[in-house]
Design a protein around this motif. Structure first.
Motif, short mmCIF file in Angstrom:
data_model
loop_
_atom_site.label_atom_id
_atom_site.label_comp_id
_atom_site.label_asym_id
_atom_site.label_seq_id
_atom_site.Cartn_x
_atom_site.Cartn_y
_atom_site.Cartn_z
N GLN A 31 35.30 45.48 21.64
CA GLN A 31 36.71 45.45 22.02
C GLN A 31 37.52 45.34 20.72
N GLN B 191 40.32 52.00 22.58
CA GLN B 191 40.97 50.91 23.29
C GLN B 191 42.27 50.56 22.57
N SER C 24 39.85 43.13 20.39
CA SER C 24 40.35 41.75 20.34
C SER C 24 40.09 41.04 19.02
N GLN D 90 29.07 43.16 28.59
CA GLN D 90 29.64 44.08 27.61
C GLN D 90 28.58 44.94 26.93
N GLU E 81 44.87 47.30 22.46
CA GLU E 81 45.17 45.94 22.88
C GLU E 81 46.46 45.48 22.24
N THR F 183 35.95 51.46 20.05
CA THR F 183 35.09 50.35 20.47
C THR F 183 33.78 50.93 21.00
#
Length: 346
Positions: A169, A211, A171, A154, A213, A195
């Motif tokens: 990310q 991003q 997340s 990453q 999610e 991100t």
């Protein structure tokens, strides 16, 4: 000058006024500080008392006559000026109009809003979180412990040692939301946001990207629920004839993990350069939430289950609007951006 002389001179002056400037000069001549009517009015002190009333009425009549003339003449002159202006500035309605460039949503912003609308219609909340994040939320609580090789992949931007970073990310927003639920409440969210990863900027890569999610945690959730959810999303974005399929993959935070393909919106599954003649395009990474992730966030994996998914909004925008260079999304050149202007297309 007496009243008769003033009236006679005023009558001559009335016929010689041809402009507003001349009319204003005339007002000064008669009603100014040393004007004829003003000076006549000042003579009232020399008039016998029994004649003052009659003299005052005469001066007022003279002043009223002048004011009436002044207002009427001013109206006529202003009307003449307006007519001349309209005549000289007449608009030829047969000429083509000048097109004024109007604002429109950026294509990336518009796609994010479309995704949000689809998920809000299914009862999801849109949740945001910090872009400067702790390693704990960005990696560890997503089943990626220190020393795990996935961290290298990453290429993270670290700010303070290895504990504070720019999120790689979105997340961590999911983790924070589950912690707020304290293992007792269902979770149904999407989290769009910026991100950051160390990458060389080119036509298909960027060190900063958008991003989106999604996470659903409830009881008796399976891959079929994920499939149905993503079917709804991609039919909305790319048309009702769009199909989705899963194939196995691996992510640290889901088990089982899948990659999600959609039929190519350009060739409709027949094969073209965009889908590399396969008829399918991989757009999403997803899967069933790993039991370790649930457990670390306070949810008993024997009771709760869920699915998670994530995709790059930039890439999806490039597919939807047939953009070859992701840098065009952030370009301020209106000549380039207007090609993707929805209003322009309409």
């Amino acid at each position: 000058m007496n009243e008769v002389e003033i009236r006679k001179e005023l009558e001559q002056d009335r016929n010689s006024v041809n402009s507003l400037n001349e009319l204003n000069d005339l007002k000064v001549k008669y009603l100014g500080k040393k004007g004829l009517i003003t000076e006549l009015n000042s003579e009232i002190k020399n008039v016998p008392n029994e004649e003052k009333k009659e003299f005052g009425m005469m001066v007022n009549s003279l002043r009223n006559d002048f004011n009436s003339f002044y207002e009427e003449k001013k109206k006529v002159l202003e009307e003449e000026i307006l007519n001349e202006k309209l005549k000289s500035e007449a608009i030829d309605i047969t000429l083509p109009s000048t097109k004024v460039i109007s604002g429109a949503p950026n294509m990336l912003e518009e796609l994010v809003e479309q995704v949000e609308e689809v998920f809000m219609s299914m009862g999801y909340d849109v949740v945001d979180g910090p872009e400067i994040e702790l390693d704990k939320y960005n990696f560890e609580m997503l089943n990626i412990p220190k020393g795990h090789p996935a961290r290298d992949a990453q290429d993270t931007f670290y700010i303070e040692g290895e504990e504070v970073l720019l999120r790689s990310q979105t997340s961590p927003v999911q983790v924070r939301t589950m912690l707020e639920g304290k293992g007792e409440k269902p979770v149904r969210i999407i989290c769009p946001g910026k991100t950051y990863r160390r990458d060389d900027d080119d036509a298909t890569h960027s060190h900063q990207f958008m991003q989106i999610e999604g996470l659903l945690v409830d009881k008796d959730i399976s891959l079929s629920d994920l499939k149905g959810t993503l079917d709804v999303l991609f039919k909305k974005l790319f048309g009702e004839d769009t199909e989705t399929r899963f194939h196995p993959s691996y992510y640290q935070f889901t088990e089982p993990s899948v990659e999600v393909d959609i039929t190519c919106h350009k060739c409709k599954g027949q094969g073209c350069n965009i889908c590399k003649n396969t008829g399918w395009i991989t757009v999403v990474g997803a899967g069933v939430v790993h039991p370790n992730v649930l457990r670390m966030s306070g949810y008993d994996p024997e009771v709760w289950s869920g699915f998670a998914f994530g995709f790059g909004a930039d890439r999806l925008t490039m597919l939807k609007y047939d953009i070859n260079d992701c840098r065009a999304i952030y370009n301020t050149d209106l000549r380039e951006a207007k090609a993707f202007d929805r209003k322009e297309a309409e």
